[in-house]
Design a protein around this motif. Structure first.
Motif, PDB file in Angstrom:
ATOM      1  N   ASP A 196       0.822  -1.213   0.000  1.00 47.68           N
ATOM      2  CA  ASP A 196       0.000   0.000   0.000  1.00 47.68           C
ATOM      3  C   ASP A 196       0.856   1.264   0.000  1.00 47.68           C
ATOM      4  O   ASP A 196       0.600   2.223   0.711  1.00 47.68           O
ATOM      5  N   GLU A 197       1.892   1.232  -0.843  1.00 44.56           N
ATOM      6  CA  GLU A 197       2.793   2.370  -0.977  1.00 44.56           C
ATOM      7  C   GLU A 197       3.114   2.617  -2.447  1.00 44.56           C
ATOM      8  O   GLU A 197       3.191   1.662  -3.233  1.00 44.56           O
ATOM      9  N   PRO A 198       3.327   3.879  -2.820  1.00 40.42           N
ATOM     10  CA  PRO A 198       3.810   4.140  -4.179  1.00 40.42           C
ATOM     11  C   PRO A 198       5.241   3.640  -4.333  1.00 40.42           C
ATOM     12  O   PRO A 198       5.989   3.543  -3.347  1.00 40.42           O
ATOM     13  N   VAL A 199       5.617   3.343  -5.559  1.00 40.57           N
ATOM     14  CA  VAL A 199       6.960   2.826  -5.810  1.00 40.57           C
ATOM     15  C   VAL A 199       8.026   3.791  -5.314  1.00 40.57           C
ATOM     16  O   VAL A 199       9.065   3.366  -4.794  1.00 40.57           O
ATOM     17  N   HIS A 200       7.790   5.092  -5.423  1.00 42.98           N
ATOM     18  CA  HIS A 200       8.832   6.030  -4.991  1.00 42.98           C
ATOM     19  C   HIS A 200       9.140   5.888  -3.506  1.00 42.98           C
ATOM     20  O   HIS A 200      10.265   6.142  -3.068  1.00 42.98           O
ATOM     21  N   GLN A 201       8.177   5.463  -2.705  1.00 43.53           N
ATOM     22  CA  GLN A 201       8.457   5.211  -1.291  1.00 43.53           C
ATOM     23  C   GLN A 201       9.292   3.946  -1.118  1.00 43.53           C
ATOM     24  O   GLN A 201      10.174   3.874  -0.252  1.00 43.53           O
ATOM     25  N   GLY A 244      11.947   7.152  -0.999  1.00 46.28           N
ATOM     26  CA  GLY A 244      11.189   8.382  -0.797  1.00 46.28           C
ATOM     27  C   GLY A 244      11.692   9.543  -1.638  1.00 46.28           C
ATOM     28  O   GLY A 244      12.849   9.578  -2.074  1.00 46.28           O
ATOM     29  N   PRO A 245      10.823  10.528  -1.878  1.00 41.10           N
ATOM     30  CA  PRO A 245      11.182  11.672  -2.721  1.00 41.10           C
ATOM     31  C   PRO A 245      12.274  12.540  -2.088  1.00 41.10           C
ATOM     32  O   PRO A 245      12.355  12.665  -0.864  1.00 41.10           O
ATOM     33  N   VAL A 246      13.090  13.130  -2.942  1.00 39.93           N
ATOM     34  CA  VAL A 246      14.092  14.101  -2.489  1.00 39.93           C
ATOM     35  C   VAL A 246      13.693  15.518  -2.880  1.00 39.93           C
ATOM     36  O   VAL A 246      14.422  16.463  -2.613  1.00 39.93           O
ATOM     37  N   ARG A 247      12.521  15.662  -3.527  1.00 39.75           N
ATOM     38  CA  ARG A 247      11.991  16.979  -3.875  1.00 39.75           C
ATOM     39  C   ARG A 247      10.471  16.886  -3.911  1.00 39.75           C
ATOM     40  O   ARG A 247       9.903  15.790  -3.921  1.00 39.75           O
ATOM     41  N   ASP A 248       9.825  18.039  -3.911  1.00 38.52           N
ATOM     42  CA  ASP A 248       8.365  18.080  -3.828  1.00 38.52           C
ATOM     43  C   ASP A 248       7.676  17.999  -5.184  1.00 38.52           C
ATOM     44  O   ASP A 248       6.480  17.719  -5.253  1.00 38.52           O
ATOM     45  N   GLU A 249       8.429  18.267  -6.247  1.00 32.44           N
ATOM     46  CA  GLU A 249       7.828  18.229  -7.569  1.00 32.44           C
ATOM     47  C   GLU A 249       8.861  17.882  -8.620  1.00 32.44           C
ATOM     48  O   GLU A 249      10.075  17.993  -8.390  1.00 32.44           O
ATOM     49  N   SER A 260       9.333   6.085 -14.987  1.00 27.23           N
ATOM     50  CA  SER A 260      10.538   6.846 -14.654  1.00 27.23           C
ATOM     51  C   SER A 260      10.259   7.934 -13.617  1.00 27.23           C
ATOM     52  O   SER A 260      11.143   8.265 -12.829  1.00 27.23           O
ATOM     53  N   TYR A 261       9.061   8.492 -13.564  1.00 23.78           N
ATOM     54  CA  TYR A 261       8.785   9.559 -12.597  1.00 23.78           C
ATOM     55  C   TYR A 261       9.030   9.094 -11.169  1.00 23.78           C
ATOM     56  O   TYR A 261       9.587   9.830 -10.345  1.00 23.78           O
ATOM     57  N   HIS A 262       8.585   7.876 -10.852  1.00 24.50           N
ATOM     58  CA  HIS A 262       8.756   7.377  -9.487  1.00 24.50           C
ATOM     59  C   HIS A 262      10.233   7.222  -9.136  1.00 24.50           C
ATOM     60  O   HIS A 262      10.613   7.352  -7.966  1.00 24.50           O
ATOM     61  N   PHE A 263      11.048   6.954 -10.133  1.00 21.05           N
ATOM     62  CA  PHE A 263      12.488   6.854  -9.915  1.00 21.05           C
ATOM     63  C   PHE A 263      13.126   8.239  -9.796  1.00 21.05           C
ATOM     64  O   PHE A 263      13.864   8.515  -8.839  1.00 21.05           O
ATOM     65  N   VAL A 264      12.847   9.118 -10.752  1.00 22.61           N
ATOM     66  CA  VAL A 264      13.502  10.423 -10.815  1.00 22.61           C
ATOM     67  C   VAL A 264      13.306  11.214  -9.527  1.00 22.61           C
ATOM     68  O   VAL A 264      14.233  11.870  -9.027  1.00 22.61           O
ATOM     69  N   VAL A 265      12.120  11.146  -8.967  1.00 25.19           N
ATOM     70  CA  VAL A 265      11.820  11.968  -7.793  1.00 25.19           C
ATOM     71  C   VAL A 265      12.590  11.515  -6.552  1.00 25.19           C
ATOM     72  O   VAL A 265      12.653  12.226  -5.560  1.00 25.19           O
ATOM     73  N   THR A 266      13.234  10.328  -6.630  1.00 22.20           N
ATOM     74  CA  THR A 266      14.001   9.818  -5.486  1.00 22.20           C
ATOM     75  C   THR A 266      15.500   9.983  -5.649  1.00 22.20           C
ATOM     76  O   THR A 266      16.263   9.575  -4.767  1.00 22.20           O
ATOM     77  N   ARG A 267      15.970  10.549  -6.760  1.00 24.74           N
ATOM     78  CA  ARG A 267      17.410  10.608  -7.035  1.00 24.74           C
ATOM     79  C   ARG A 267      17.899  12.053  -7.130  1.00 24.74           C
ATOM     80  O   ARG A 267      17.340  12.869  -7.862  1.00 24.74           O
ATOM     81  N   HIS A 268      18.988  12.344  -6.406  1.00 22.13           N
ATOM     82  CA  HIS A 268      19.570  13.692  -6.480  1.00 22.13           C
ATOM     83  C   HIS A 268      20.229  13.942  -7.828  1.00 22.13           C
ATOM     84  O   HIS A 268      20.315  15.104  -8.264  1.00 22.13           O
ATOM     85  N   ASN A 269      20.714  12.899  -8.488  1.00 18.37           N
ATOM     86  CA  ASN A 269      21.382  13.115  -9.778  1.00 18.37           C
ATOM     87  C   ASN A 269      20.423  12.949 -10.960  1.00 18.37           C
ATOM     88  O   ASN A 269      20.848  12.722 -12.093  1.00 18.37           O
ATOM     89  N   SER A 270      19.110  13.077 -10.681  1.00 12.88           N
ATOM     90  CA  SER A 270      18.081  13.113 -11.736  1.00 12.88           C
ATOM     91  C   SER A 270      17.233  14.368 -11.526  1.00 12.88           C
ATOM     92  O   SER A 270      16.106  14.295 -11.024  1.00 12.88           O
TER      93      SER A 270
END
Length: 394
Positions: free
Chosen positions: A141-146, A150-155, A324-334
């Motif tokens: 019951d969690e999004p893949v980005h979690q 977890g996200p490193v930015r809000d958008e 890719s969105y779920h991945f990008v939001v968790t990476r500082h180098n993306s």
């Protein structure tokens, strides 16, 4: 709680859009006259469909757990991919704990080494991997980005890929990537027409908007170098996938010779950590652009990203929408994402994998809040109106 196992895997195909976004109708910009490796043959220049760009179609992989929960992933592989899933990979998938994504990836990759390593086999492994991550998110019951930390930015912020960067600017995107139209076989006249179009677009968008060229593997080192040098006066942000993906030596030479400040980007058609290791260690590019549906899925993309981070390189995945969105939001180098303009005239924002996916988020004014990605798994559903076919069973 106890973790369910996989009861059944199913492989479907579907035509028209979806993950094989080149599978469009007539008069779509993405299949128009664009420079390609087949451009040396005049009869294959007018449309990319002429040489079979759309022949594969979309592969949909479903994995159903013993508790009835279903995860799915999509990629470009069609009936060939469905055969591989049903006749080879199913033996590793079924009975696997839904959380054993690393073990499953390793088994699928090593079992296909004798005919795989890259290309359609890696597309298929990617599709299975995405389905497993989608299932795991739903079970927890969690999004893949979690699940990825977890996200490193809000958008998320986006650049647009399409035939009309001038319109993309008005829609709020931070840049516009255009398909290069004319390749080396069209000589100096083609070179001048490419530059004239770039000049026209620069005048239309002003000086504070990124412009990039997607060359889709169509150039040689000499042509790409001359094109980049002459594009300097129009402040080209980067030149992308200028050479065939296996020409690591050519990419290294090109990167040494482009104007200072211009990026050389590539990796859309590269796969696995070993392919990207070559690009990074040979200093072939400034940004790598793996497609999560082709490079090995989320499981492999995490390794590719860590490798790039160690080399101080950005990872900006190619297309692939929510995957890719779920991945990008968790990476500082993306730091930003690509958005493919899938409207036929590139004049409006529509979901990238339409009509296959429902609840697919799209950027507004070039941005997307992380809250739009907060549903379990990848947060999308298969459209029941799309006619899925299961060509093989096991």
């Amino acid at each position: 709680m106890s973790m369910p196992t996989i009861r059944e895997v199913r492989a479907y195909t579907v035509r028209g859009g979806g993950a094989d976004y080149h599978d469009q109708g007539e008069d779509h910009w993405i299949d128009g006259q664009i420079a390609t490796p087949m451009g040396k043959y005049p009869e294959y220049r007018p449309h990319r469909r002429n040489f079979g760009l759309n022949v594969l179609g979309t592969l949909v992989v479903e994995v159903e757990a013993t508790d009835g929960t279903v995860g799915f992933g999509v990629t470009t592989a069609g009936e060939l991919g469905a055969w591989i899933v049903e006749n080879h990979l199913a033996r590793f998938i079924e009975g696997t704990r839904a959380s054993d994504v690393e073990k499953l990836w390793d088994q699928m990759f090593n079992a296909t080494l004798f005919y795989g390593r890259k290309g359609i086999v890696l597309n298929v492994i990617s599709g299975v991997d995405l389905a497993m991550w989608d299932l795991l998110g739903k079970l927890r019951d969690e999004p893949v980005h979690q699940l990825l930390g977890g996200p490193v930015r809000d958008e998320l912020s986006f650049y647009a890929t399409g035939a009309r960067p001038d319109l993309a600017r008005d829609m709020g995107f931070l840049g516009g990537k255009m398909p290069l139209v004319h390749g080396p076989a069209e000589g100096d006249d083609g070179m001048e027409r490419n530059l004239a179009h770039l000049a026209k677009m620069r005048e239309a968008v002003g000086s504070d908007f990124w412009l990039m060229w997607d060359c889709w593997m169509s150039l040689d080192v000499s042509y790409a170098t001359r094109l980049a040098q002459r594009a300097r006066e129009f402040d080209l942000k980067w030149i992308e996938e200028a050479l065939p993906p296996d020409d690591y030596w050519g990419y290294a030479e090109l990167r040494r010779n482009v104007p200072t400040g211009m990026w050389v980007n590539t990796g859309e058609h590269e796969a696995t950590r070993w392919g990207f290791r070559m690009l990074l260690e040979m200093e072939c590019c400034d940004v790598i652009q793996p497609d999560v549906g082709w490079c090995g899925g989320i499981t492999e993309l995490l390794k590719i990203s860590a490798l790039a981070d160690a080399h101080g390189r950005y990872v900006i995945p190619h297309g692939s929408s929510v995957y890719s969105y779920h991945f990008v939001v968790t990476r500082h180098n993306s730091p930003f994402s690509e958005f493919l303009m899938m409207a036929p005239k590139a004049d409006r924002v529509v979901p990238m994998f339409s009509p296959l996916l429902l609840d697919e988020p799209v950027p507004e004014n070039g941005r997307m809040s992380v809250s739009q990605l907060d549903r379990p798994g990848f947060g999308v559903r298969l459209n029941p109106d799309c006619e899925l076919a299961r060509p093989f069973t096991h």
